[in-house]
Design an enzyme around this catalytic site. Sequence first.
Site, PDB file in Angstrom:
ATOM      1  N   ASP A  67       0.832  -1.198   0.000  1.00 28.81           N
ATOM      2  CA  ASP A  67       0.000   0.000   0.000  1.00 28.81           C
ATOM      3  C   ASP A  67       0.869   1.252   0.000  1.00 28.81           C
ATOM      4  O   ASP A  67       0.677   2.162  -0.809  1.00 28.81           O
ATOM      5  CB  ASP A  67      -0.913  -0.004   1.228  1.00 28.81           C
ATOM      6  CG  ASP A  67      -1.854   1.195   1.258  1.00 28.81           C
ATOM      7  OD1 ASP A  67      -2.388   1.552   0.188  1.00 28.81           O
ATOM      8  OD2 ASP A  67      -2.054   1.775   2.338  1.00 28.81           O
ATOM      9  N   VAL A  70       2.787   2.474  -3.223  1.00 29.82           N
ATOM     10  CA  VAL A  70       2.022   2.970  -4.373  1.00 29.82           C
ATOM     11  C   VAL A  70       1.277   4.239  -3.949  1.00 29.82           C
ATOM     12  O   VAL A  70       0.229   4.175  -3.310  1.00 29.82           O
ATOM     13  CB  VAL A  70       1.035   1.905  -4.886  1.00 29.82           C
ATOM     14  CG1 VAL A  70       0.275   2.435  -6.092  1.00 29.82           C
ATOM     15  CG2 VAL A  70       1.779   0.624  -5.251  1.00 29.82           C
ATOM     16  N   GLY A  72       1.778   6.264  -1.607  1.00 25.53           N
ATOM     17  CA  GLY A  72       1.694   6.522  -0.174  1.00 25.53           C
ATOM     18  C   GLY A  72       0.758   5.591   0.577  1.00 25.53           C
ATOM     19  O   GLY A  72       0.004   4.812  -0.007  1.00 25.53           O
ATOM     20  N   ASP A  74      -2.223   5.032   1.892  1.00 22.72           N
ATOM     21  CA  ASP A  74      -3.550   5.638   1.783  1.00 22.72           C
ATOM     22  C   ASP A  74      -4.677   4.623   1.645  1.00 22.72           C
ATOM     23  O   ASP A  74      -5.811   4.974   1.326  1.00 22.72           O
ATOM     24  CB  ASP A  74      -3.591   6.595   0.589  1.00 22.72           C
ATOM     25  CG  ASP A  74      -3.276   5.906  -0.746  1.00 22.72           C
ATOM     26  OD1 ASP A  74      -3.082   4.664  -0.748  1.00 22.72           O
ATOM     27  OD2 ASP A  74      -3.216   6.601  -1.770  1.00 22.72           O
ATOM     28  N   ASN A  94       0.506  -8.242  -6.802  1.00 16.53           N
ATOM     29  CA  ASN A  94      -0.571  -8.545  -5.860  1.00 16.53           C
ATOM     30  C   ASN A  94      -1.496  -9.682  -6.283  1.00 16.53           C
ATOM     31  O   ASN A  94      -2.059 -10.381  -5.434  1.00 16.53           O
ATOM     32  CB  ASN A  94      -1.431  -7.293  -5.635  1.00 16.53           C
ATOM     33  CG  ASN A  94      -0.659  -6.150  -5.021  1.00 16.53           C
ATOM     34  OD1 ASN A  94       0.217  -6.353  -4.197  1.00 16.53           O
ATOM     35  ND2 ASN A  94      -0.980  -4.924  -5.436  1.00 16.53           N
ATOM     36  N   HIS A 193      10.908 -10.410   5.749  1.00 18.15           N
ATOM     37  CA  HIS A 193      10.857 -11.746   5.151  1.00 18.15           C
ATOM     38  C   HIS A 193      11.306 -12.833   6.122  1.00 18.15           C
ATOM     39  O   HIS A 193      11.515 -13.978   5.730  1.00 18.15           O
ATOM     40  CB  HIS A 193      11.706 -11.787   3.881  1.00 18.15           C
ATOM     41  CG  HIS A 193      11.108 -11.033   2.741  1.00 18.15           C
ATOM     42  ND1 HIS A 193      11.754 -10.829   1.535  1.00 18.15           N
ATOM     43  CD2 HIS A 193       9.904 -10.415   2.618  1.00 18.15           C
ATOM     44  CE1 HIS A 193      10.976 -10.115   0.735  1.00 18.15           C
ATOM     45  NE2 HIS A 193       9.850  -9.860   1.366  1.00 18.15           N
ATOM     46  N   THR A 194      11.410 -12.492   7.383  1.00 12.57           N
ATOM     47  CA  THR A 194      11.667 -13.503   8.408  1.00 12.57           C
ATOM     48  C   THR A 194      10.381 -14.263   8.733  1.00 12.57           C
ATOM     49  O   THR A 194      10.412 -15.280   9.434  1.00 12.57           O
ATOM     50  CB  THR A 194      12.234 -12.861   9.689  1.00 12.57           C
ATOM     51  OG1 THR A 194      12.604 -13.887  10.612  1.00 12.57           O
ATOM     52  CG2 THR A 194      11.212 -11.958  10.371  1.00 12.57           C
ATOM     53  N   ASP A 238      11.644 -17.758   5.379  1.00 22.16           N
ATOM     54  CA  ASP A 238      12.719 -18.021   6.336  1.00 22.16           C
ATOM     55  C   ASP A 238      12.736 -19.522   6.615  1.00 22.16           C
ATOM     56  O   ASP A 238      11.761 -20.074   7.122  1.00 22.16           O
ATOM     57  CB  ASP A 238      12.462 -17.224   7.619  1.00 22.16           C
ATOM     58  CG  ASP A 238      13.424 -17.569   8.749  1.00 22.16           C
ATOM     59  OD1 ASP A 238      14.365 -18.356   8.537  1.00 22.16           O
ATOM     60  OD2 ASP A 238      13.225 -17.042   9.859  1.00 22.16           O
ATOM     61  N   THR A 241      13.009 -20.208  11.181  1.00 26.09           N
ATOM     62  CA  THR A 241      11.915 -19.944  12.124  1.00 26.09           C
ATOM     63  C   THR A 241      10.816 -19.144  11.416  1.00 26.09           C
ATOM     64  O   THR A 241      10.583 -17.981  11.733  1.00 26.09           O
ATOM     65  CB  THR A 241      12.428 -19.159  13.349  1.00 26.09           C
ATOM     66  OG1 THR A 241      13.105 -17.963  12.884  1.00 26.09           O
ATOM     67  CG2 THR A 241      13.390 -19.990  14.174  1.00 26.09           C
ATOM     68  N   ASP A 246      12.135 -12.809  13.912  1.00 29.88           N
ATOM     69  CA  ASP A 246      13.464 -12.700  14.512  1.00 29.88           C
ATOM     70  C   ASP A 246      14.475 -12.332  13.429  1.00 29.88           C
ATOM     71  O   ASP A 246      14.104 -11.884  12.345  1.00 29.88           O
ATOM     72  CB  ASP A 246      13.841 -14.010  15.213  1.00 29.88           C
ATOM     73  CG  ASP A 246      13.758 -15.215  14.279  1.00 29.88           C
ATOM     74  OD1 ASP A 246      13.839 -15.038  13.036  1.00 29.88           O
ATOM     75  OD2 ASP A 246      13.623 -16.348  14.774  1.00 29.88           O
TER      76      ASP A 246
END
Length: 318
Positions: A67, A70, A72, A74, A94, A193-194, A238, A241, A246
């Site tokens: 969000d 693109v 801001g 909003d 998306n 992306h953990t 990940d 975990t 983390d």
Amino acid sequence: MASNTTHLFVALLILSTSLMITNATLSSSFYSKSCPNLQTTVQNVMRQAVAKENRMAASILRLFFHDCFVNGCDGSILLADTATFTGEQNAGPNKNSARGFDVIDTIKSRVEAVCNATVSCADILALAARDGVVLLGGPSWAVPLGRRDSLTASQSAANTQIPSPLSSLSTLVSQFSSKGLSTHDLTVLSGAHTIGQANCGFFRSRIYNDTNINAAFAKTRKANCPVTGGDFNLAPLDIQTPRHFDNAYYKNLLTKSGLFHSDQELYNGGSQDALVKTYSTNGAQFASDFAAAMIKLSNISPLTGTNGEIRKTCSATN
């Protein structure tokens, strides 16, 4: 000449003051009087959603990121396509991967029940993203509030402005810079992306074509992501975990086990190697920096004052 200089100074002063006022309208206490139960309401729904499906925390966080990138933060990504309106939900980054809209809709309905026509969907998404991180053991932060909802959306901007998992480091740096975010912000926000999972279609080229990849890791991922077909088969971002927020993401990069090409670009003999190493051994530093970067992200071009609107439902304009 002096008169022109004076006029220029006054004009710049007015512009500067205007910008400060615009930024000042975002405050973590924005709804303290108009909707005092807002944060508890959001937290309760997010707690239920994540208890039902752990992955939802990552899905909501991704929604917020997409969000903000693109035009801001909003709430434009929440607008659903209609026969006469094309939004961002079916843009390449998306389509068939953005999710969690139902959770945001549930939160909105609960918030409307206690504070009718008061809280924007953009703010609800910002709060939900924070709460999801906290529920998986990540840091908390005071979310700046006071955004209003967009009246439109841009599929073309979503297709060009949201960073791709295929991007090079230089492209990522450029895209983040265009949003006022530094290379440091790039590396720490990538740490999101953990948690979460990704479709095979987003990492297929990484596991079959990249050379800077751990062979055992590539073999594991290929088992569920064939050369053709299976585009929507899932794999954890990940490998260590995936259900806990983390610093394991950075440890994965050190062993060339980043799932996306764009992930591994952060540790590939380039400018971000040192910071990746730091975060791999200092989880507390990562958590602190992530919280600060999320606040910075959430301040990208918000609609405030009389701009935009407070939607009655998040999927459509009033």
